[in-house]
Write an enzyme that holds these catalytic residues in place. Structure first.
Site, PDB file in Angstrom:
ATOM      1  N   GLU A 192      42.960  12.325  52.350  1.00  0.00           N
ATOM      2  CA  GLU A 192      43.317  11.529  51.019  1.00  0.00           C
ATOM      3  C   GLU A 192      43.488  10.147  51.484  1.00  0.00           C
ATOM      4  OE1 GLU A 192      45.526  13.148  47.750  1.00  0.00           O
ATOM      5  OE2 GLU A 192      44.776  15.224  48.242  1.00  0.00           O
ATOM      6  N   GLU A 236      48.842  20.724  48.946  1.00  0.00           N
ATOM      7  CA  GLU A 236      50.234  20.498  48.783  1.00  0.00           C
ATOM      8  C   GLU A 236      50.933  21.723  48.209  1.00  0.00           C
ATOM      9  OE1 GLU A 236      49.674  16.893  46.208  1.00  0.00           O
ATOM     10  OE2 GLU A 236      50.357  16.379  48.357  1.00  0.00           O
TER      11      GLU A 236
HETATM   12  C1  GAL Z   1      47.993  13.546  46.263  1.00  0.00           C
HETATM   13  C2  GAL Z   1      47.322  14.864  45.681  1.00  0.00           C
HETATM   14  C3  GAL Z   1      46.275  14.878  44.695  1.00  0.00           C
HETATM   15  C4  GAL Z   1      46.541  13.616  43.816  1.00  0.00           C
HETATM   16  C5  GAL Z   1      47.179  12.507  44.436  1.00  0.00           C
HETATM   17  C6  GAL Z   1      47.412  11.356  43.589  1.00  0.00           C
HETATM   18  O1  GAL Z   1      49.201  13.905  46.682  1.00  0.00           O
HETATM   19  O2  GAL Z   1      46.876  15.865  46.586  1.00  0.00           O
HETATM   20  O3  GAL Z   1      45.857  15.891  44.066  1.00  0.00           O
HETATM   21  O4  GAL Z   1      47.640  14.158  42.946  1.00  0.00           O
HETATM   22  O5  GAL Z   1      48.145  12.660  45.284  1.00  0.00           O
HETATM   23  O6  GAL Z   1      46.629  11.175  42.631  1.00  0.00           O
END
Ligand code: GAL
Length: 971
Positions: A493, A417
């Site tokens: 993620e 990010e």
């Molecule tokens: C993503 C980020 C993570 C965490 C997650 C939400 O955008 O890469 O570090 O913040 O969202 O828990």
């Protein structure tokens, strides 16, 4: 003495006086750990430092001592918290955004210790001072002489101390700053914590030693040959005794080997030696390639069943023991996890040794995130500002050089990010040239111009499906579209494991199995970063953002893991384990056969044993071993039912066949017998109990009614059965909102539920009519909230049939209900004391509409306490689904509830309202009653806290419904 020069703190330079980065090596060169107690003083900022503290003669007599490694804010948080407290923000910088400047309030830790150089410390060569991790910037002195300064919290730094060391006692002094220019590059959603948090050591570098090693160990799946070539100091010899390899550095050896994979982590011990130094390596032969648009290892597409792992310990922050690292991997492997993304920084180097040994695929991510600039239109984002280029390249080099010899590391990730920019592109270019053997990952640039993997986070199921079909939207820059459309896709993620959930994992897994291009992903995230605390009376609780009175924080968004802070698996992990089973067992009752599908990428099933069991009404009738030949990866076999099953007589109740795949022998991460996969099917059904025949007429009693042994009050409300006092059951739609109900990129569901025209948390029950008939008692009600127009018509039909009290509830939405319901069921309460819980149905853990893969039908026992899931932030939990019957008993009383056919239930010593009001587990206070929800249906959990909400098929839409429950009680 001149005043200390602090310019490095706000300099974008990654450091000065440092040695070139090199591999983390196990060497026989002399080394001296400097871990242990150091003298310590915490200053409020650069204006509050100790002039001359580095001088050997300086007296630290009045200073505290602090353990190295540790994070200074994690000390004595139940007490004085002498070194400040943790602060949590997700993306927003906890200081004014004015790069590279940081606030004057810049907690600064001064560390000092002495050490005795061992008498046999070599007189020749060089001696380095090695820091594995210091958060966030620091300067180092030996015997009063400045060696240099460094940044890059989760990366190693080495300084040459040779010229300043002397025999006998020496002094080392380190000044560490919480905030520095580098803080702008380290905005990873986690607690802001500081200090020398990873080990420190003095390491000797012999003259003509093995300074660095880059072992290239490839595997050719066509020939079965491994190719080893080790770049090392000229004149170094490389030996792998087990393979008969004895070559010079730079030479190549081709030998037949067993390849390394995450499923078969075969390592070979190698030695790289010069006349003066021996370095031990553990080599795994494997080849990683992007080929045919797929990520392949040893020629095969792999499927990542991964998790994002932050380093976290509830007592020590990001300082982890090796035991904790191993424990993480053991829990992962026991839950079928095969991949780790080291979000969002390189882990302690010892973790990667364990990954090689235990076997997981690793995406090694660089220590980089600049997310806070998103709030300012990414203006001045370091990723695209030339002045930060050196810092970016430095970070990439330090990660790649340190970790380049790990078989488990199959992908380099540039960071997280940080939007897009030329500095990221430069990192990628450098890494590709330095290590052509590993693809590059980075999610933040969707056009994917400088990466080898198309990566996204939280893309919903539909979009993932389109990407699988290669029908996704084109890239912004048309010139990049062809490249992106032809590279593999991963969800770096997905399925945000915050609180109860995540729902919808099964549906993702199906897409990963359906589309070659979708090579799996990484659940967000591994562990809740809760900080362990204790109440004054010694009860444990876990703190999250805001619990340390931080003026700026992001609350409980930091507790979103698959394991709780104490590393107990959450129901989400148990669900994930089932969803990603590497072996799928499907029982076909009609064909009287079982399909065993090996979903692994490499290993056959030779390490597994298979068992079967038949249960009748949850009681075991027969069991045995199932003969299954070894099945190659990607293949499946059909096995007939065990002969004994055919010989079974008529069942008394429901008969189920369950088959299991377990480890045949001990593995480093679990013992023989550990379950890997299971499948079950119903062989014969039993007639569900139902209120048949005609009922009995109620009799008037006082102002109320009596039906058999059941008593009702004047409003037709049940008050007792068989002498057991009961309140309710009454229609109830409420659940204590989950994180996924409360947070959303769109409209949080909880807002709709709490809207004044719904207000599901404060429904009122108005009796419209009570009718006594020859068949029973009928109570018509209207259930709606103050101020609301919409309501539920709820008619309760009570009937006594075959000695059991039956209730049919007919529910009819009135008015415009345009949102899904949390639940549809009734709530009752009984006196405390009925502590033993037993049921036949789904279990053993909680399950909801879209988190039910791991619930298997059986007979289970628990206690009221055991029925609760202790989410760090209390919320709806603990529902058991597909329940045929459930009983609560204790203190000579009992209540048994029957479904017709099924229901879901929770039992808790507090109400849904209590759960909603609580901020921590310790806020929950037991009442002298137990509250029981008996539900016809439950809404799913989804993953809306970050990602898609509940899929349409798992939404509980209001519609006319009827459900029936039977009751028996004794008192
Ligand atoms: C993503 C980020 C993570 C965490 C997650 C939400 O955008 O890469 O570090 O913040 O969202 O828990």
């Amino acid at each position: 003495m001149s005043r200390t020069d602090f310019s490095y703190v706000e300099s974008v330079s990654p450091g000065s006086g440092r040695r070139n980065p090199r591999a983390a090596l196990a060497s026989d060169a002399a080394a001296l750990s400097l871990d242990g107690e150091w003298r310590f003083r915490l200053g409020a900022g650069l204006h509050d430092t100790t002039e001359g503290f580095e001088a050997p003669g300086f007296d630290t007599g009045s200073w505290d001592t602090l353990a190295v490694p540790s994070m200074w804010q994690m000390h004595d948080l139940d007490g004085e918290a002498p070194y400040g407290k943790p602060q949590y923000t997700n993306t927003v910088y906890p200081f004014p955004v004015d790069p590279p400047r940081v606030p004057d309030a810049n907690p600064t830790g001064e560390y000092r210790r002495t050490f005795t150089l061992p008498a046999d410390w070599p007189a020749t060569g060089r001696t380095l001072l090695r820091f594995e991790g210091v958060d966030s910037a620091f300067a180092v002195w030996v015997n009063g002489i400045l060696l240099g300064d460094g940044k890059g919290s989760r990366l190693p730094t080495e300084f040459d101390a040779t010229a300043h060391l002397k025999p006998g006692e020496n002094t080392v002094a380190v000044r560490v700053h919480q905030w520095s220019a580098a803080s702008y590059l380290e905005d990873q959603d986690m607690w802001w914590l500081s200090g020398i948090f990873r080990p420190v050591a003095l390491v000797h570098r012999p003259e003509n030693g093995v300074e660095d090693v880059f072992a290239h160990a490839d595997y050719d799946h066509a020939t079965g040959l491994g190719t080893l070539k080790v770049e090392a100091a000229e004149g170094a010899r490389v030996t792998v005794a087990e393979l008969g390899i004895d070559i010079a550095a730079g030479e190549t050896a081709d030998v037949p080997v067993e390849p390394w994979t995450a499923e078969t982590p075969r390592l070979y011990d190698a030695v790289v030696a010069t006349a003066t130094e021996r370095v031990s390596l553990r080599i795994g032969f494997r080849t990683v390639k992007i080929e045919d648009g797929l990520l392949k290892v040893n020629g095969k597409r792999i499927l990542l069943r991964g998790v994002n792992r932050h380093e976290w310990d509830p007592d020590n922050g990001r300082t982890l023991s090796v035991e904790t690292m191993r424990r993480d991997l053991e829990i992962m492997k026991r839950h079928n996890v095969n991949a780790v993304r080291t979000s969002h920084y390189p882990p302690d180097r010892r973790f990667l040794d364990l990954c090689d040994e235990i076997g997981v695929w690793v995406v090694d991510e660089c220590d980089l995130e600049t997310h806070g600039f998103v709030h300012h239109g990414w203006r001045k984002n370091p990723s695209d500002e030339p002045m930060w280029r050196e810092a970016y390249l430095d970070r990439m080099a330090r990660m790649v050089e340190r970790d380049k010899n790990h078989a488990s590391v199959i992908i380099w990730s540039l960071g997280n990010e940080s939007h897009t920019g030329q500095n990221l592109a430069a990192m990628s270019e450098w890494a590709k040239q330095r290590d052509p053997g590993r693809p590059i990952h980075y999610e933040g640039d969707w056009d994917s111009g400088y990466v080898d993997v198309y990566s996204r986070m939280y893309a919903d199921h539909n979009e993932t499906d389109r990407i699988g079909h290669k029908t996704e939207d084109p890239t912004k820059d048309p010139a990049l579209d062809e490249h992106r459309r032809n590279i593999p896709f991963v969800l770096c993620e997905y399925a945000h494991a915050m609180g109860n959930g995540p729902g919808g994992m099964s549906e993702y897994q199906r897409l990963f199995e359906q589309h070659e291009r979708c090579q799996g992903g990484f659940i967000w995230e591994w562990i809740d970063h809760g900080v362990r605390r204790h109440t004054e009376d010694g009860r444990e609780w876990f703190a999250y953002g805001g619990d340390f009175d931080e003026p700026l924080h992001d609350g409980n968004f930091v507790v979103d893991g698959l394991i709780f802070p104490n590393r107990e698996p959450s129901p989400g992990l148990v669900e994930f384990k089932k969803v990603i089973e590497p072996v799928r067992l499907t029982v076909h009752p009609g064909a009287r056969a079982i399909t065993v599908a090996n979903l692994r990428d490499f290993a056959d099933t030779g390490d597994l044993a298979f068992t079967w069991a038949v249960e009748d009404g949850g009681e075991q009738e027969l069991h045995g071993d199932l003969e299954v030949r070894s099945i190659a990866a990607g293949e499946s076999a059909i096995v007939e039912f065990p002969a004994a099953v055919a010989g079974l007589g008529l069942p008394k109740g429901e008969r189920w066949l369950t088959v299991r795949a377990v480890l045949a022998k001990d593995e480093p991460w679990a013992e023989a017998g550990h379950e890997i996969a299971w499948g079950q099917a119903q062989l014969s059904s039993a007639a569900a109990p139902e209120p048949i025949g005609s009922g009995t007429a109620p009799v008037a009693e006082g102002r109320g009614y009596r039906l058999g042994n059941a008593a009702f009050d004047a409003l037709g409300r049940l008050t007792a059965i068989g002498g057991l006092e009961i309140e309710g059951p009454r229609l109830d739609l409420w659940r204590a909102p989950t994180d996924n109900d409360l947070l959303s990129w769109h409209a949080p569901l909880a807002n709709q539920w709490k809207d004044r025209n719904a207000a599901l948390y404060r429904l009122e029950h108005k009796v419209l009519d009570i009718e006594s008939t020859a068949d029973g008692l009928t109570v018509a009600t209207r259930v709606g909230a103050a101020g609301a127009e919409i309501a539920m018509g709820a008619v309760y039909r009570w009937k006594l049939a075959e000695g059991r009290l039956w209730l049919t509830v007919e529910v009819n939405p009135e008015g415009q209900w345009d949102f899904p319901l949390p639940r549809l069921g009734v709530r009752a309460s009984v006196p405390k004391g009925l502590n033993d819980v037993e049921w036949f149905g789904g279990g053993p853990g909680e399950a909801y509409a879209d988190t039910r893969a791991a619930a298997r039908v059986g007979r289970y026992r628990s206690t009221v306490a055991g029925m609760q899931t202790p989410y760090v932030f209390p919320q709806e939990n603990g529902s058991r689904i597909d329940v045929r019957w459930a009983s609560l008993s204790g203190e000579g009383k009992s209540l048994k509830v029957f479904g017709a056919p099924h229901f879901a239930f929770t039992v808790r010593p507090w109400t849904s309202e209590d759960l909603e009001a609580a901020n921590h587990q310790t806020d929950l206070v037991e009442h002298d009653r137990l509250y029981v929800n008996l539900d016809a249906d439950l809404h799913g959990m989804g993953s809306a806290a970050c990602g898609p909400g509940v899929l349409p098929q798992h939404r509980l839409l209001p519609k006319a419904t009827a459900f029936t429950l039977g009751f028996e009680a004794t008192a």
